[in-house]
Every structure is written in C-alpha cells, then in structure tokens.
Design a protein around this motif. Structure first.
Motif, PDB file in Angstrom:
ATOM      1  N   ASN A 161      -2.196  13.211   1.801  1.00 53.77           N
ATOM      2  CA  ASN A 161      -2.894  14.533   1.941  1.00 53.77           C
ATOM      3  C   ASN A 161      -1.713  15.519   1.513  1.00 53.77           C
ATOM      4  OD1 ASN A 161      -4.147  13.252   5.167  1.00 53.77           O
ATOM      5  ND2 ASN A 161      -5.291  13.842   3.152  1.00 53.77           N
ATOM      6  N   ASN A 176      -7.115   0.182   9.496  1.00 58.34           N
ATOM      7  CA  ASN A 176      -7.206  -0.075   8.244  1.00 58.34           C
ATOM      8  C   ASN A 176      -5.778  -0.956   7.764  1.00 58.34           C
ATOM      9  OD1 ASN A 176      -6.657   0.650   5.331  1.00 58.34           O
ATOM     10  ND2 ASN A 176      -8.508   1.666   5.331  1.00 58.34           N
ATOM     11  N   PHE A 177      -4.767  -0.749   8.229  1.00 58.55           N
ATOM     12  CA  PHE A 177      -3.393  -1.348   7.642  1.00 58.55           C
ATOM     13  C   PHE A 177      -3.738  -2.574   8.311  1.00 58.55           C
ATOM     14  CE2 PHE A 177      -0.640   2.532   6.607  1.00 58.55           C
ATOM     15  CZ  PHE A 177      -1.235   2.685   5.272  1.00 58.55           C
ATOM     16  N   ARG A 182      -7.673   4.954  12.934  1.00 63.86           N
ATOM     17  CA  ARG A 182      -8.416   4.661  12.008  1.00 63.86           C
ATOM     18  C   ARG A 182      -7.380   4.047  10.782  1.00 63.86           C
ATOM     19  NH1 ARG A 182     -13.381   4.617  10.509  1.00 63.86           N
ATOM     20  NH2 ARG A 182     -14.106   4.353   8.509  1.00 63.86           N
ATOM     21  N   ASN A 183      -6.318   4.866  10.583  1.00 63.07           N
ATOM     22  CA  ASN A 183      -5.230   4.477   9.593  1.00 63.07           C
ATOM     23  C   ASN A 183      -4.617   3.212  10.003  1.00 63.07           C
ATOM     24  OD1 ASN A 183      -3.885   5.402   7.165  1.00 63.07           O
ATOM     25  ND2 ASN A 183      -2.267   5.047   8.135  1.00 63.07           N
ATOM     26  N   HIS A 218      -5.939  -9.597   6.064  1.00 62.50           N
ATOM     27  CA  HIS A 218      -6.603  -9.916   4.643  1.00 62.50           C
ATOM     28  C   HIS A 218      -5.519 -10.860   3.937  1.00 62.50           C
ATOM     29  CE1 HIS A 218      -8.119  -9.513   0.565  1.00 62.50           C
ATOM     30  NE2 HIS A 218      -9.329  -9.949   1.191  1.00 62.50           N
ATOM     31  N   SER A 226       1.699   9.691  -1.975  1.00 60.96           N
ATOM     32  CA  SER A 226       0.125   9.673  -1.939  1.00 60.96           C
ATOM     33  C   SER A 226      -0.361  10.363  -0.517  1.00 60.96           C
ATOM     34  CB  SER A 226      -0.353   8.597  -1.813  1.00 60.96           C
ATOM     35  OG  SER A 226      -0.052   7.595  -0.857  1.00 60.96           O
ATOM     36  N   LEU A 240       0.258  12.127   5.990  1.00 59.20           N
ATOM     37  CA  LEU A 240      -1.177  12.428   6.879  1.00 59.20           C
ATOM     38  C   LEU A 240      -0.897  13.742   7.403  1.00 59.20           C
ATOM     39  CD1 LEU A 240      -0.249   8.974   7.020  1.00 59.20           C
ATOM     40  CD2 LEU A 240      -2.141   8.954   8.578  1.00 59.20           C
ATOM     41  N   ALA A 281      -6.174  13.425   9.373  1.00 60.05           N
ATOM     42  CA  ALA A 281      -6.371  12.198   9.268  1.00 60.05           C
ATOM     43  C   ALA A 281      -6.392  11.495  10.748  1.00 60.05           C
ATOM     44  CB  ALA A 281      -5.031  11.714   8.757  1.00 60.05           C
ATOM     45  N   ARG A 318      -6.152  -4.522   9.128  1.00 59.83           N
ATOM     46  CA  ARG A 318      -7.217  -5.067   8.377  1.00 59.83           C
ATOM     47  C   ARG A 318      -6.545  -5.950   6.943  1.00 59.83           C
ATOM     48  NH1 ARG A 318     -11.183  -1.662   5.750  1.00 59.83           N
ATOM     49  NH2 ARG A 318      -9.316  -1.533   4.208  1.00 59.83           N
ATOM     50  N   PHE A 319      -5.639  -4.827   6.321  1.00 62.34           N
ATOM     51  CA  PHE A 319      -5.084  -5.246   5.236  1.00 62.34           C
ATOM     52  C   PHE A 319      -4.177  -6.297   5.383  1.00 62.34           C
ATOM     53  CE2 PHE A 319      -0.956  -5.032   2.767  1.00 62.34           C
ATOM     54  CZ  PHE A 319      -1.440  -5.278   1.490  1.00 62.34           C
ATOM     55  N   ILE A 350       3.557   8.383   2.269  1.00 64.32           N
ATOM     56  CA  ILE A 350       2.408   8.538   2.682  1.00 64.32           C
ATOM     57  C   ILE A 350       1.931   9.832   3.454  1.00 64.32           C
ATOM     58  CG2 ILE A 350      -0.020   7.671   3.137  1.00 64.32           C
ATOM     59  CD1 ILE A 350       1.230   4.710   3.047  1.00 64.32           C
ATOM     60  N   PRO A 380       0.891  -1.481  -0.154  1.00 63.41           N
ATOM     61  CA  PRO A 380      -0.030   0.136   0.009  1.00 63.41           C
ATOM     62  C   PRO A 380       0.833   1.284  -0.310  1.00 63.41           C
ATOM     63  CG  PRO A 380      -0.977  -1.521   1.412  1.00 63.41           C
ATOM     64  CD  PRO A 380       0.154  -2.312   0.927  1.00 63.41           C
ATOM     65  N   GLY A 381       0.675   2.158  -0.802  1.00 65.70           N
ATOM     66  CA  GLY A 381       1.179   3.354  -0.925  1.00 65.70           C
ATOM     67  C   GLY A 381       2.344   3.354  -2.071  1.00 65.70           C
TER      68      GLY A 381
END
Ligand SMILES: Cc1cc2nc3c(=O)[nH]c(=O)nc-3n(C[C@H](O)[C@H](O)[C@H](O)COP(=O)(O)O)c2cc1C
Ligand code: SF4
Ligand code: FES
Lengths: 431, 163
Positions: free
Chosen positions: A245, A344-345, A340-341, A351, A243, A332, A336, A347-348, A330, A86-87
């Motif tokens: 903000n 999110n990671f 939460r971030n 998965h 990537s 932030l 941000a 969860r990645f 990345i 990611p990123g």
C-alpha cells in the motif's frame, strides 16, 4: 540520497546490448581482473564487506574463501536467480535491465574462484529473461569475454542458463543444486556445505544475482571504496523491492544508511501512503521475516530512528525488530487485515513445503488451517496460542530454513497484533 | 507418439552438453519445458516416457520431477491458461477481486477450464512482480497492473479472434 552502483546505467537506451553496455564501461572489470591474482580478488571482495543479497546476509568474501581449492574436482559457480520470496522482484528487474552486468559479474567471480563452468538458475516463469541472458552470454562470447582463453589470459569459462519450473523451495541453495541435477527440489542435509560438496558433489559457490552484480564495481573501484558506502557492517548499496500500500511501488537502489521513514515517505522512493491512509505494518525483507507494527517501523524500541541496514532492521531481535532478508519491502496500511495476510502467507509456505520433514510438512498445513478458521470467523481464543505453539515446534526442527520462514511471520503477527486476532474470534471474522 | 523435430533434437543434444559427462539428467527441466511447449501444453505419460528415452533416464525419474514442479501440467489445459498470483502483496492491492471477476466473467471456478476449451483459470504463488500487482502469467509473458477492464478487453479480443 540514492546512490546508483548497480543501476547507474539502468535507464540508458540499449544498455541491454553489448556495444552500448561496453561504451558505458561495461566489462572493464574483466580486463582488470584477468591481470590480477585470483586470491587478490577474493581479498578485495572481503574488504568490501559485501554480504549475500539472497537473504541470509553472509559475507561473500568469507564464503568464497571456504571454497575447497585443493580437491581435484572441478569447481562450480552457481548464480541463484530463482527469486521466489514473496515481495521480492529486484533480481527480475535487474536482469531485465542489465543482463550484461550479471554476465560481467559472473566472469570476474568465476576467475576469482577458478571455476570454468557457471550456471545461472533462473525462475522458470521468466521466459523472456532466460532468452535475454542467453543473448547477452552469446554477445560476450563473440567479443572474447567468454569461452576459451578470455582476453588472452588463458582462462576459460562457459556460462549456462538453467530454467527452474515453479518451486519456491528451489531458491534454497541445496534444493537448487538438486534441481540443477535434474531432481526434485529436496534440500540437502548440511554439512557437507556446498563449498566442499555442492553441484555434482564438487566444490561450489552459490550466490544471489545482486551479490554477483556488485563484484564488477568492487573490482574497478576497490573494496575500500565499496566499504565506504553504508554504515557499519552494512556496506554498499541494496536493491529494495517495494510493494503493497504505497504510492510508488518499484525497485530502488539505496545507500544502506537512509532511514526507513525516508524510504517509505519520500518521493524519491515509495512516495508515501495513499491519501487518507495510515501505516499499519511493514514487512521489511520478504514474507519470511517478522512483521513490524507501525510504532516499531520508523523507530526502534529504544526510540532511535530505524535505518535500512542489516543491523538496525534487526535491532531488538524478534521481540521488536525484523530482518533485511531479501529486501522485499511490503507496506500494509490501515485497510489491510493482518490475520488475512498471515493466513495468506501460511498458505504459501504450506504449498511450497517440499514435504521432506514432518514438522514443516505437517506444521505448515496446520498453521494454514488454524489461520483459515480465524480469518473466516470460525476460530476460538485458544487458536491464537495454538499458532505460536505450532510455530515453535517447526522453528529450528527442520532440514532447511523454510520451516523457520513459515514460523516467524506467524509468531510476530500474534506478538504485535494479538488484539486483531482476538477481534476475529469475537466478531467472527474481519470487521 | 510424440516426437521432437530435428531442430529440437539438436537443441536437446546441445542442452545435454552443458553438463558434465554422465550428468545428462541435469537436462531434464529444460527438456520438459521444451516438451510441454511442443506437445500440446501438457505432459502426458507418453510425452514423459519419450523425454526419458531422449535423455537416457528412467521414466520414473521423469514422473517424479514433472509432478514436483508447478509449471508442468499433467492434465490437458485450455488454450489460454490464466495464472493469477494470489500471494500477499498482490492481495493487498486487489488480487482477490480480480480472481472473483475472472470467475464470473468466464463462468468457471479457479482450476477449471471453460467448456469451449479456450481458458483455464489458475491461481499461482508470487510471480516476482509484486511492484506491478495484481499480475498474471499468460503463456510466456506476464500481464501486469491488472484491472477488470483490461481483462475484459483481453478476453473479448481472444474470443473475437476465435469466432
Ligand atoms: C526457502 C528458501 C528460499 C530461498 N530463495 C532464494 C531465492 O529465491 N533467491 C536467492 O538468491 N536466495 C534464496 N534463498 C537463500 C539461498 O539459500 C542462499 O542463501 C543464497 O542464494 C546465497 O547467496 P548469497 O550469499 O549471495 O545471498 C532461499 C533460502 C530459503 C531457505
Ligand atoms: S523445512 Fe520444509 S521445505 Fe525445508 S526440507 Fe523440510 S519439509 Fe522441505
Ligand atoms: S505477490 Fe503477486 S507477484 Fe508477488
């Protein structure tokens, strides 16, 4: 200053076609290389100081010199174009713009390694890139730069493109090899290392797209010229995917040596933050590396300007530094949410865990669950330390580095942003 | 029974020839992609059995691979599969809002298919397009810099073409 080595001709119209690419010096390195001693090419790459651009930053020349040349088995070169971190989106950008430069790099590298078959393992979602690479390969072959007896040198080479099918873990080199053999992407236990026993049990070198793409310039201009760019052991240029903000997300080729501040704030690169926003954190090398809070982003703990080099980004270790990783940068800002971030990671990683080893399979799921409840206002204070404790049980106890990659972002987020986690407990979620 | 066209069968042969003698199993991912594209956008058991026979491996070897990789669909999908990225960088610039908008616009939840069979909505992990986020994959291409207006227009035009 941005120096263009890889992207020098990226914006020339038609540069993705053979004739235009050739007009701009394309494939010159092949003409030069086939007249050289293959070991001299390996030496040149060693001298250049080039380090693997896939994430680990290991010396490419040294990796090449580990390749078992004595076995009677064929040797393979495998290019890692799985780009799943990611990123990170530099390899995609590069292959869209300059498919021939990758093909050229593969030819020269294969000649140096004495391989007659090279595979490019491309992320399956990149349908259009797979097609573009196949076209470039066919054009190079028609022009005599590929196939049998390349440029009359007696050297034979075929390059094949192999699609992945949506699995981050297949970016890990041994999982990639399993995948290339038509299996599930289960990382292999090492040793043996691929240089001894890799694809089909044969000696194999695996390199990232950007690594291979740097080789033609090194052969044409010499290892010392490449080593002269950058600082210390961070030689040459690096593609950075920017990537988050910032005003100008995109792929930038940088001289390793500019400051992080210049990279984020100057118009030449990220263009700074959006109006009225302040910097909260950066993640310098893709989602797997430790997150750095604003006060450690532009300056090291010692107060020195932080540079875009492997060493300076790592300055302070995991207490106050991060890593270059894949160059997935990345940003932030104050809008941000770190919790939460981080959720999110995690969860990645949950998965994407292949499920082979229990610390990773169970630990990533547990991290995700705890972070989910913290983010959604159901967390308790002790959950914060629980995150660190779970992470420590994963880190270093797994078959591949995905486990570490899942742990580091969590540990560093808690280390640098503990009050934000606490506030999620006290206020039952995001403010 | 699924059956590849002659042209596809020739392509399968060419793919198998990319790998050394006896390593025909390496052709599995590329051939599964072909099969999914040719046989209705998903891999039924019949399709997987057929792929096994074409390559010359056991069906179980196909099942375990097909179920490991997220690009392979093991259930029928809608005609258009919207695969929206929901990983960190995309969420920093509004992917969550885009997904919520799609759910309300299509009247379905992530993972579901509209009753007319036109759209399936899915979330996926980082597509390597974070610089042009938010982003989704639609068929063999990406749609980048997503906005609600852009999606509305796209959905209306697909619906319009169908009615
Ligand atoms: C979980 C995981 C995912 C990875 N994903 C990628 C990837 O997408 N692309 C890549 O080049 N390297 C990736 N790597 C690193 C590779 O294992 C390997 O180190 C690299 O391809 C070697 O090439 P280099 O020496 O040129 O960097 C990943 C590693 C891990 C542990
Ligand atoms: S660390 Fe995770 S991804 Fe790596 S082999 Fe173990 S379970 Fe699989
Ligand atoms: S996070 Fe969405 S494309 Fe990378």
């Amino acid at each position: 200053m941005s120096r263009k080595i890889l992207l020098e001709h990226a914006d020339v119209p038609g540069i993705d076609t053979f004739p235009i690419y050739r007009q701009h010096g394309g494939y010159d390195s092949v003409e030069k290389a086939v007249k050289m001693d293959p070991m001299a090419i390996v030496e040149e790459v060693k001298t250049s100081g080039l380090r693997g651009r896939g994430g680990a930053g290991f010396s490419t020349g040294i990796k090449w010199s580990f390749l078992d040349r004595k076995s009677n088995n064929p040797r393979y070169l495998v290019c890692n174009a799985d780009e799943g971190e990611p990123g990170t989106f530099k390899d995609r950008y590069f292959m869209e713009k300059l498919p021939h430069l990758l093909v050229e790099g593969l030819i020269v590298s294969s000649f140096a390694l004495g391989t007659h078959t090279a595979y490019v393992y491309v992320r399956g979602e990149f349908f259009w890139i797979i097609e573009a690479l196949e076209v470039a390969i066919a054009e190079a072959k028609a022009a005599g730069f590929l196939g049998k007896n390349i440029l009359g040198s007696g050297f034979d080479l075929e390059i094949y493109v192999h699609p992945g099918a949506g699995a981050y873990i297949c970016g890990e080199e041994s999982a990639l090899l399993e995948s290339l053999e038509g299996k599930k992407g289960y990382p292999r236990i090492k040793p043996p290392f691929p240089a001894i026993s890799g694809l089909f049990g044969c000696p194999t070198v695996i390199n990232n797209v950007e690594t291979i793409a740097a080789v033609p310039w090194i052969i044409v201009n010499g290892g010392p010229a490449y080593a002269a760019i950058g600082i210390g052991r961070s030689t040459g240029t690096k593609l950075i995917s920017a990537s988050g903000n910032i005003k100008k997300p995109g792929v930038y080729e940088i001289d390793m040596g500019i400051t992080v501040e210049e990279f984020v704030m100057s118009d030449e690169f990220c263009g700074g933050l959006l109006e009225g926003r302040t910097l909260k954190a950066i993640i310098a090398g893709g989602s797997s590396v430790p997150i750095l809070p604003a006060h450690l982003a532009f300056k090291t703990a010692a107060g020195e300007p932080r540079l875009m080099t492997y060493e300076s980004l790592f300055d302070g270790g995991f207490a106050s530094g991060t890593m270059m990783g894949s160059g997935g940068f990345i940003v932030l800002d104050n809008t941000a949410c770190i919790v939460r971030n981080t959720w999110n990671f995690s969860r990645f990683y949950h998965h994407e865990s292949c499920g082979q080893c229990s610390p990773c399979r169970e630990g990533t799921g547990w991290l995700e669950k705890v972070l989910h409840r913290l983010e959604h206002g159901e967390g308790k204070m002790h959950d914060i330390d629980l995150l660190v404790s779970i992470s420590k049980k994963i880190e270093g106890h797994t078959i591949c580095a995905l486990g570490d990659a899942a742990a580091w972002p969590v540990v560093s987020a808690v280390l640098h942003f503990r009050e934000e986690f606490e506030s999620h407990v006290k206020n039952r979620g995001c403010l | 029974m699924p059956k590849f066209s002659d042209a596809s069968l020739a392509k399968v042969k060419e793919i198998i020839a990319r790998y050394p003698e006896g390593r025909h199993k390496s052709a599995l991912l590329p051939v599964l992609h072909m099969a999914q594209a040719e046989f209705g956008g998903w891999l039924s058991t019949e399709t997987m059995d057929y792929v096994a026979s074409v390559i010359g491996i056991q069906p179980i070897e196909v099942y375990e691979v097909a179920s490991f990789y997220t690009m392979f669909e093991l259930q029928p999908t809608g005609q258009y599969v919207l695969q929206v990225c929901h990983t960190g960088p995309c969420c920093l610039v509004g992917a969550d809002k885009i997904i919520a908008h799609l759910e309300s616009k299509l009247g379905i939840k992530v993972g579901d298919t509209t009753s007319d069979g036109l759209f399936t909505l899915k979330t996926v992990e980082c597509l390597a397009s974070c610089g042009t986020a938010p982003v989704m994959q639609l068929g063999r291409r990406y749609v980048e810099n997503l906005t609600e207006a852009k999606l509305d227009e796209m959905i209306e035009s697909i619906r319009g073409n169908k009615s």
